[in-house]
Design a protein around this motif. Structure first.
Motif, PDB file in Angstrom:
ATOM      1  N   GLU A 703     -72.639 -82.089  81.135  1.00  0.00           N
ATOM      2  CA  GLU A 703     -71.671 -81.259  81.831  1.00  0.00           C
ATOM      3  C   GLU A 703     -72.342 -79.797  81.626  1.00  0.00           C
ATOM      4  O   GLU A 703     -72.039 -78.952  82.744  1.00  0.00           O
ATOM      5  CB  GLU A 703     -70.187 -80.974  80.792  1.00  0.00           C
ATOM      6  N   ALA A 704     -73.042 -79.360  80.983  1.00  0.00           N
ATOM      7  CA  ALA A 704     -73.778 -78.030  80.961  1.00  0.00           C
ATOM      8  C   ALA A 704     -74.899 -78.073  82.039  1.00  0.00           C
ATOM      9  O   ALA A 704     -75.524 -76.862  82.015  1.00  0.00           O
ATOM     10  CB  ALA A 704     -74.209 -77.825  79.553  1.00  0.00           C
ATOM     11  N   PHE A 706     -77.854 -79.799  81.898  1.00  0.00           N
ATOM     12  CA  PHE A 706     -79.146 -80.421  81.472  1.00  0.00           C
ATOM     13  C   PHE A 706     -79.347 -81.921  81.689  1.00  0.00           C
ATOM     14  O   PHE A 706     -78.542 -82.852  81.359  1.00  0.00           O
ATOM     15  CB  PHE A 706     -79.234 -79.803  79.924  1.00  0.00           C
ATOM     16  N   TYR A 740     -66.469 -90.751  79.961  1.00  0.00           N
ATOM     17  CA  TYR A 740     -65.915 -90.374  81.079  1.00  0.00           C
ATOM     18  C   TYR A 740     -65.063 -91.442  81.708  1.00  0.00           C
ATOM     19  O   TYR A 740     -63.876 -91.140  82.443  1.00  0.00           O
ATOM     20  CB  TYR A 740     -67.048 -90.063  82.138  1.00  0.00           C
ATOM     21  N   ARG A 884     -69.515 -83.186  96.427  1.00  0.00           N
ATOM     22  CA  ARG A 884     -68.784 -81.992  95.713  1.00  0.00           C
ATOM     23  C   ARG A 884     -68.609 -81.994  94.233  1.00  0.00           C
ATOM     24  O   ARG A 884     -68.682 -80.741  93.524  1.00  0.00           O
ATOM     25  CB  ARG A 884     -67.260 -82.205  96.116  1.00  0.00           C
ATOM     26  N   ASP A 885     -68.983 -83.263  93.584  1.00  0.00           N
ATOM     27  CA  ASP A 885     -68.816 -83.317  91.861  1.00  0.00           C
ATOM     28  C   ASP A 885     -69.622 -84.251  91.488  1.00  0.00           C
ATOM     29  O   ASP A 885     -69.802 -85.325  92.111  1.00  0.00           O
ATOM     30  CB  ASP A 885     -67.410 -83.134  91.765  1.00  0.00           C
ATOM     31  N   PHE A 886     -70.383 -83.995  90.322  1.00  0.00           N
ATOM     32  CA  PHE A 886     -70.677 -84.849  89.338  1.00  0.00           C
ATOM     33  C   PHE A 886     -70.975 -84.210  88.219  1.00  0.00           C
ATOM     34  O   PHE A 886     -70.966 -82.875  87.946  1.00  0.00           O
ATOM     35  CB  PHE A 886     -72.129 -85.407  89.998  1.00  0.00           C
ATOM     36  N   VAL A 887     -71.247 -84.850  87.099  1.00  0.00           N
ATOM     37  CA  VAL A 887     -71.041 -84.159  85.733  1.00  0.00           C
ATOM     38  C   VAL A 887     -72.295 -83.271  85.555  1.00  0.00           C
ATOM     39  O   VAL A 887     -73.573 -83.721  85.822  1.00  0.00           O
ATOM     40  CB  VAL A 887     -71.057 -85.644  84.726  1.00  0.00           C
ATOM     41  N   GLY A 888     -71.907 -82.121  85.561  1.00  0.00           N
ATOM     42  CA  GLY A 888     -72.975 -81.061  85.373  1.00  0.00           C
ATOM     43  C   GLY A 888     -73.326 -80.162  86.611  1.00  0.00           C
ATOM     44  O   GLY A 888     -73.937 -79.313  86.676  1.00  0.00           O
ATOM     45  N   ARG A 890     -71.301 -78.324  88.229  1.00  0.00           N
ATOM     46  CA  ARG A 890     -70.801 -77.113  88.188  1.00  0.00           C
ATOM     47  C   ARG A 890     -71.743 -75.937  87.373  1.00  0.00           C
ATOM     48  O   ARG A 890     -71.941 -74.961  87.884  1.00  0.00           O
ATOM     49  CB  ARG A 890     -69.321 -76.894  87.860  1.00  0.00           C
ATOM     50  N   SER A 891     -72.184 -76.521  86.468  1.00  0.00           N
ATOM     51  CA  SER A 891     -72.992 -75.869  85.553  1.00  0.00           C
ATOM     52  C   SER A 891     -74.428 -75.096  86.443  1.00  0.00           C
ATOM     53  O   SER A 891     -74.839 -74.262  85.754  1.00  0.00           O
ATOM     54  CB  SER A 891     -73.315 -76.560  84.476  1.00  0.00           C
ATOM     55  N   ALA A 893     -74.442 -73.929  88.889  1.00  0.00           N
ATOM     56  CA  ALA A 893     -74.430 -72.775  89.802  1.00  0.00           C
ATOM     57  C   ALA A 893     -74.147 -71.597  88.741  1.00  0.00           C
ATOM     58  O   ALA A 893     -73.804 -70.381  88.978  1.00  0.00           O
ATOM     59  CB  ALA A 893     -73.127 -72.876  90.348  1.00  0.00           C
ATOM     60  N   ARG A 894     -74.199 -71.874  87.548  1.00  0.00           N
ATOM     61  CA  ARG A 894     -73.859 -70.913  86.473  1.00  0.00           C
ATOM     62  C   ARG A 894     -75.070 -69.797  86.445  1.00  0.00           C
ATOM     63  O   ARG A 894     -76.122 -70.038  86.758  1.00  0.00           O
ATOM     64  CB  ARG A 894     -74.100 -71.312  85.045  1.00  0.00           C
ATOM     65  N   PRO A 895     -74.758 -68.434  86.168  1.00  0.00           N
ATOM     66  CA  PRO A 895     -75.541 -67.297  86.296  1.00  0.00           C
ATOM     67  C   PRO A 895     -76.997 -67.333  85.903  1.00  0.00           C
ATOM     68  O   PRO A 895     -78.250 -67.274  86.396  1.00  0.00           O
ATOM     69  CB  PRO A 895     -74.866 -66.183  85.993  1.00  0.00           C
TER      70      PRO A 895
ATOM     71  N   ARG B  28     -61.238 -81.972  81.847  1.00  0.00           N
ATOM     72  CA  ARG B  28     -62.228 -81.619  82.566  1.00  0.00           C
ATOM     73  C   ARG B  28     -61.649 -80.914  83.930  1.00  0.00           C
ATOM     74  O   ARG B  28     -60.549 -81.689  84.410  1.00  0.00           O
ATOM     75  CB  ARG B  28     -63.091 -82.667  82.947  1.00  0.00           C
ATOM     76  N   ASP B  37     -66.837 -68.733  86.654  1.00  0.00           N
ATOM     77  CA  ASP B  37     -67.888 -68.804  85.697  1.00  0.00           C
ATOM     78  C   ASP B  37     -67.376 -68.793  84.259  1.00  0.00           C
ATOM     79  O   ASP B  37     -67.536 -69.360  83.262  1.00  0.00           O
ATOM     80  CB  ASP B  37     -68.940 -67.777  85.734  1.00  0.00           C
ATOM     81  N   TRP B  40     -65.090 -71.780  83.353  1.00  0.00           N
ATOM     82  CA  TRP B  40     -65.910 -73.111  83.140  1.00  0.00           C
ATOM     83  C   TRP B  40     -66.867 -72.800  81.725  1.00  0.00           C
ATOM     84  O   TRP B  40     -67.009 -74.017  81.102  1.00  0.00           O
ATOM     85  CB  TRP B  40     -67.002 -73.186  84.276  1.00  0.00           C
ATOM     86  N   LEU B  44     -66.937 -75.370  78.711  1.00  0.00           N
ATOM     87  CA  LEU B  44     -67.966 -76.140  78.156  1.00  0.00           C
ATOM     88  C   LEU B  44     -68.080 -75.952  76.860  1.00  0.00           C
ATOM     89  O   LEU B  44     -68.458 -76.718  75.879  1.00  0.00           O
ATOM     90  CB  LEU B  44     -69.080 -75.502  78.849  1.00  0.00           C
ATOM     91  N   TYR B  45     -67.730 -74.525  76.326  1.00  0.00           N
ATOM     92  CA  TYR B  45     -68.323 -74.244  75.177  1.00  0.00           C
ATOM     93  C   TYR B  45     -67.287 -73.626  73.846  1.00  0.00           C
ATOM     94  O   TYR B  45     -67.455 -73.750  72.727  1.00  0.00           O
ATOM     95  CB  TYR B  45     -69.243 -73.177  75.164  1.00  0.00           C
TER      96      TYR B  45
END
Lengths: 995, 97
Positions: A703-704, A706, A740, A884-888, A890-891, A893-895, B28, B37, B40, B44-45
């Protein structure tokens, strides 16, 4: 050889021919029923060891499991050497060979005793000060001075070197009531619970049941002598089919929900009778536990309290009553408690000379004190032992008023044994381990059980209830309570009440030279604890670690409370305010053999082998471990090195064809109307549009964001997929999918089945792969047009139902033939036979690694480390752009994930083409100076036969923008220059795949 | 070795048959794309780590294979309640002894 100190028989000692045993090379006679300690004491041998730090002579202190001094190595022949056994627990057998420990060259003349002269180096916090002092000086002193000394001098016993030939059994069982300890309390509990019909296990650490009843000479129970009552009780229990009685069995750990670990000594004495089982580890899940573990006598703290001949008082009573051994000819007793008078009386009655009883209390009174006076035993009240003398055995003690420091006031009393009693400490170890609370009982100066964990009871002396009557009463009540039976009353007599005083701190005599020891095994003295407090230690946990008190193999059974009292006094606090260190399992050391049980050698870990494994073995393959799998690493020919074999396998595969056993791949059958939608959630790729018969390389993220796994998803039908995972990731990936499916997407109609072991997988790779397998394949058109790259077909191979996937992990034309495992070897051999005329080669995992690296194919877990995204790997194309979605997702797009400068997957070519970088080597930008900034690391490196030079893959900061730059790999004293390149070294256009 | 009661098998089994799955009731987000962000990162954490009752996920991985939730006291290790995945956290007051 006569036994000059054996003055009686009976008790534990059996009549009959004497046994012979060896101690430190000297042959002695002993008796069946002896312990090593009792047999040595029968010969007047007290000196049995040297102490840990100062190498001071030490003698037998106790008669039981608490023994800190008399540690011996017992040598039962090759592989049967056991160090650090307590001589007080080693049962004698004919031919026993034991040695003392921690002495050189001999017990009587020990060179290490010079450590006593350097005692200041070994004061409290020695290790900390040595390491934490001024850095340079500390290190130098450690390397040159202390380490050599400590290595030579320290240590308890020696580890055995040969493999242990014995078997160790493990046993799991349940019971209604586990009763730990078979003294008066434990026996009363077992009788009550057994009579009420409960399923009972009664265990005791000793060879004989009875506890202190075994040395009881005067008391009566229900008008019978204690020994007669004991015999009747044991006979009654033996007649109860619902009571299991296990002797020689130490309850060493008490865990949650009454899981108790027991270690039974089975074959120490006679391995023939035990069918080679030396010890048996019991794991007992008990509905209820009754702890009847008794109490341990506390030593007195005075200078020279560690001389051989200085013992716990009750131990002398046990040696006399149980083994007929007098611990000396002229015995002096020192005490703060009435119980030692009983010892003096028993010794006097047996004809042993009693020089007197030194009582620290000002005016001791009571039945036992008066009895001693009446028997003509001299009582020195208000006096304390001020010092002792004697080189290898006590010769004399100096006695003075408790508060006096003046040598002039001291009286000298000659003795060859000094028996001490500082009161009794309830054995609350198991109660505390089971997370029961402890409370301070000022009357006895000890901690006793408070609030217990559910279904745990303490009875008798371990509960702070001393004396025979209390033991019987509490044991009976506990046994009745756990079994729903009714209590009964025992009538005891001739068991006088015993009380003691605590917290008498005699002043140190000006004439005393020796230390007053607290922890005999770790050589911790009063001054060490006081120094620790002066140096700022406040918590008893800190004092313990700073001084190491209570940290030896005996875990401070005789020393912890004395040390606590000294610390409390130094801190000016009450004992309960200072607190208590944590009781931890095991109560006494448990052998690794017992804990390991059958899990050794071939049974240490399960081994997984593929159906094709026997063929590889017959071909002389070298194997490597991959998880639990044995995988063919390479197939060397006569005279070939590994590098030569791997180079040949790679070249021949790319020139003609290679066979590879890929059966270890993880495989999951994903089935159901929502299978495609579910896989779209699990992997980055789109699958809705994947036509049946087609495959797709797939990336799995957490989900992160990686990468955690990759594989091939093959669509067999609209609602059925054959998914492969990495070899090591199979179980993890299935768990991840189940997680899941069950908890986030439970509405999806999908079923997941592991098929890893159902399919054998034969990878046939190389330009002639199609030629080799075509004759064996039915119902499938393998032509380029009918079965293009990344497709899957079902049909028959060698007549067996098969799934043939056209996939490649080498960059060559490739097929992976999946057939049911039971046919794997037959199909492999058929393919191998077809390949014979086409220069086929079998290749192993090393060649597989090299060829995939030549293509820049990632191995998850080698080229990734859990912080790598698809884009970092240059695999952004594998992400379904319209999903639109899969596991990971959303992450991604994290900064931090979209920030510039992330480490990216690139190739490296070292300037020296012969140099193969070390995997894990750091990569620096040397323009910044000698060190340069760390930019990343090498993830894979090989010598590439296709390129005729070394290649490497790496994660490098901003790597794709550095293509063309030269970076540097520092290794031992130099740096290697390497050019950054795209991570595809061989056939970058993929032309070879499309044939 | 703890004994854990699997609510699906309705039987107590040794801890070895189970796998721990972290804090329970961390759902989730239904549409992660719309989550900020910060939210989220929380998802996550950030976890509770209480001293005392902790609602957590377990999987009877070497048994029925099902995920379930448990209320466990992190001080005593006592399992106060086990319940099926998707069921609400039992009221702690109800489960106190």
């Amino acid at each position: 050889m006569s036994e000059p100190f054996r003055i009686a028989t009976g008790g534990d000692v059996k009549a009959g021919a004497p046994l012979t045993f060896m101690f430190d090379g000297v042959s002695y006679a002993g008796r069946a029923g002896d312990t090593l300690a009792s047999a040595l004491l029968a010969h007047g041998v007290h000196l049995v060891g040297r102490s840990y730090k100062y190498h001071r002579p030490r003698g037998v202190l106790s008669a039981g499991a608490e023994e800190p001094n008399a540690l011996v190595g017992v040598d039962g022949g090759a592989g049967r050497f056991t160090p650090n056994l307590r001589a007080t627990q080693v049962e004698l057998h004919d031919g026993l060979v034991a040695t003392s420990q921690n002495r050189w060259p001999s017990l009587a003349f020990d060179l290490g005793a010079v450590n006593s002269l350097g005692a200041r180096f070994f004061s409290a916090g020695f290790y900390y000060k040595t390491f934490m002092g001024p850095r340079a000086a500390g290190l130098r002193a450690w390397k040159n001075v202390f380490e050599p000394i400590v290595r030579q001098a320290a240590g308890l016993g020696a580890a055995p070197t040969a493999p242990d030939p014995d078997r160790y059994a493990q046993f799991y069982t349940h019971c209604d009531a586990l009763i730990v300890g078979a003294g008066a309390a434990g026996l009363a509990a077992a009788l009550a619970a057994g009579r009420a019909g409960a399923d009972v296990i009664l265990c005791d650490e000793q060879a004989r049941f009875g506890g202190s009843l075994l040395q009881e000479r005067t008391a009566t129970i229900d008008d019978a002598p204690a020994s007669a009552w004991l015999e009747a009780a044991l006979a009654a229990l033996a007649a109860m089919p619902n009571v299991r009685m296990v002797a020689r069995t130490q309850a060493f750990g008490h865990h949650a929900q009454n899981l108790v670990g027991l270690c039974e000594r089975v074959g120490d004495r006679d391995s023939a009778a035990s069918e080679g089982v030396r010890e048996r580890l019991w794991q007992v899940r008990a509905r209820d536990v009754v702890l009847a573990t008794g109490a341990i006598e506390r030593p007195l703290v005075f200078p020279g309290n560690d001389r051989p001949g200085v013992m716990l008082a009750e131990a002398a009573r046990a040696y006399l009553a149980r083994w007929g051994v007098a611990v000396g000819r002229r015995v002096l007793v020192a005490t703060t408690h009435d119980s030692a008078y009983r010892v003096a009386l028993d010794l006097r009655a047996a004809g042993v000379g009693v020089a007197g009883v030194v009582d620290l209390r000002d005016a001791p009174t009571g039945e036992l004190v008066e009895a001693a006076r009446g028997a003509g035993i001299r009582v020195l009240a208000g006096r304390a032992i001020k010092s002792t003398s004697g080189r290898l055995r006590i010769r004399e003690a100096r006695i003075g008023p408790v508060a006096s420091t003046e040598a002039a006031q001291e009286e000298r009393i000659a003795c060859d044994a000094l028996l001490m009693c500082g009161g009794w400490t309830p054995s609350v170890h198991l109660h505390a381990q089971s997370r029961g609370k402890l409370v301070w009982a000022p009357a006895i100066g000890a901690f006793v059980p408070g609030q217990a964990a559910a279904h745990v009871r303490s009875a008798g002396a371990c509960n702070g209830a001393f004396g025979l009557a209390a033991a019987l009463r509490e044991g009976d009540a506990a046994g009745a309570a756990v079994a729903g039976g009714s209590a009964r009353a025992y009538a005891t007599a001739h068991d006088p009440p015993q009380t003691g005083a605590r917290d008498i701190a005699p002043a140190r005599s000006a004439a005393a030279k020796d230390k007053a020891f607290l922890d005999f095994q770790n050589d911790v003295a009063v001054e060490d604890v006081e120094l620790a407090v002066r140096e700022g230690m406040r918590s008893i946990e800190h004092v313990k670690r700073y001084t190491t008190t209570g940290m030896a193999t005996d875990q401070g059974k005789t020393s912890n409370l004395n040390a606590l009292e000294v610390a409390a006094r130094a801190l000016g606090k009450a004992v309960p305010e200072v607190g208590l260190t944590t009781y931890r399992s095991p109560y006494t050391p448990v052998t690794f053999g017992a804990l390991a049980g059958a899990s050794r050698g071939d049974l240490f870990d399960p081994v997984r082998r593929t159906p094709i494994d026997p063929w590889a073995q017959a071909q002389g393959a070298a194997f490597e471990d991959v998880g639990l799998w044995k995988r063919a690493h390479y197939f060397p020919r006569a005279g070939e090195s590994m590098a030569q074999a791997v180079a040949r396998e790679c070249r021949q595969t790319r020139a003609s064809v290679g066979l590879f056993d890929a059966s270890t791949l993880g495989k999951i059958e994903v089935v159901g109307p929502d299978a495609a939608a579910f896989l779209e959630k699990m992997y980055t790729n789109p699958f809705a549009g994947l036509a049946p018969g087609r495959c797709r390389y797939a990336l799995m993220l957490n989900e992160a964001g990686f990468v955690i796994d990759d594989g091939v998803v093959a669509r067999l039908a609209p609602d059925r997929f054959h998914v492969t995972t990495t070899t090591g990731g199979a179980a993890r990936v299935l768990h991840h999918m189940e997680d899941y499916l069950q908890t986030e997407f439970p509405q999806m109609k999908v079923w997941l089945t592991s098929t890893s072991e159902q399919w054998a997988v034969i990878a046939v790779q190389g330009p002639r792969a199609r030629d080799v397998i075509t004759p064996l394949v039915e119902e499938i058109d393998l032509s380029r047009e009918a079965t293009p790259h990344m497709s899957v077909r079902e049909g028959r191979v060698c007549g067996f139902a098969a799934r043939v996937m056209r996939v490649s992990f080498t960059g060559e034309l490739g097929f992976e033939i999946n057939v049911p495992s039971e046919h794997g070897r037959a199909v492999w051999e058929a393919v191998w036979a077809e390949g014979a005329s086409r220069e086929a080669v079998a290749y192993g995992t090393e060649a597989m690694h090299v060829m995939r690296a030549e293509k820049g194919y990632v191995i998850v877990g080698q080229d990734t480390d859990g912080t790598v995204t698809p884009d970092d790997l240059g695999l952004g194309w594998a992400i379904g752009k319209n999903k639109r979605d899969f596991v990971g997702k959303r992450s991604l797009a994290r900064p931090d994930i979209v920030a510039a400068g992330r480490k990216q997957f690139v190739g490296l070519l070292t300037e020296d083409p012969a140099f193969v970088a070390e995997e894990g080597a750091q990569i620096v930008d040397a323009r910044g100076g000698a060190g340069g900034a760390a930019l990343g690391h090498v993830t894979s490196a090989y010598f590439s036969p296709a390129l005729g030079r070394s290649i490497a893959l790496a994660l490098v900061a901003n790597g794709r923008n550095r293509i063309g730059e030269t970076l540097h790999i520092p290794i031992m004293g130099r740096t290697i220059a390497a050019r950054v390149v795209a991570p595809t070294f061989h056939d970058p256009q993929g032309a070879l795949l499309d044939v | 070795m703890l004994l854990i009661h699997c609510p699906y098998c309705d039987a107590a089994r040794p801890e070895l048959e189970f796998r721990y799955g972290g804090e329970a009731h961390v759902a989730r987000p239904a549409d992660p794309a719309t989550v900020s962000d910060e939210a989220w990162a929380q998802y996550l954490y950030f976890r509770a780590n209480p001293r005392g009752l902790h609602a957590e996920r377990w999987r009877h991985i070497h048994g029925c294979g099902r995920f379930f939730n448990a209320l466990r006291d992190t001080v005593s290790d006592r399992f106060v309640a086990v319940y099926e995945a998707g069921a609400p956290r039992p009221d702690a007051a109800e489960t106190k002894r």
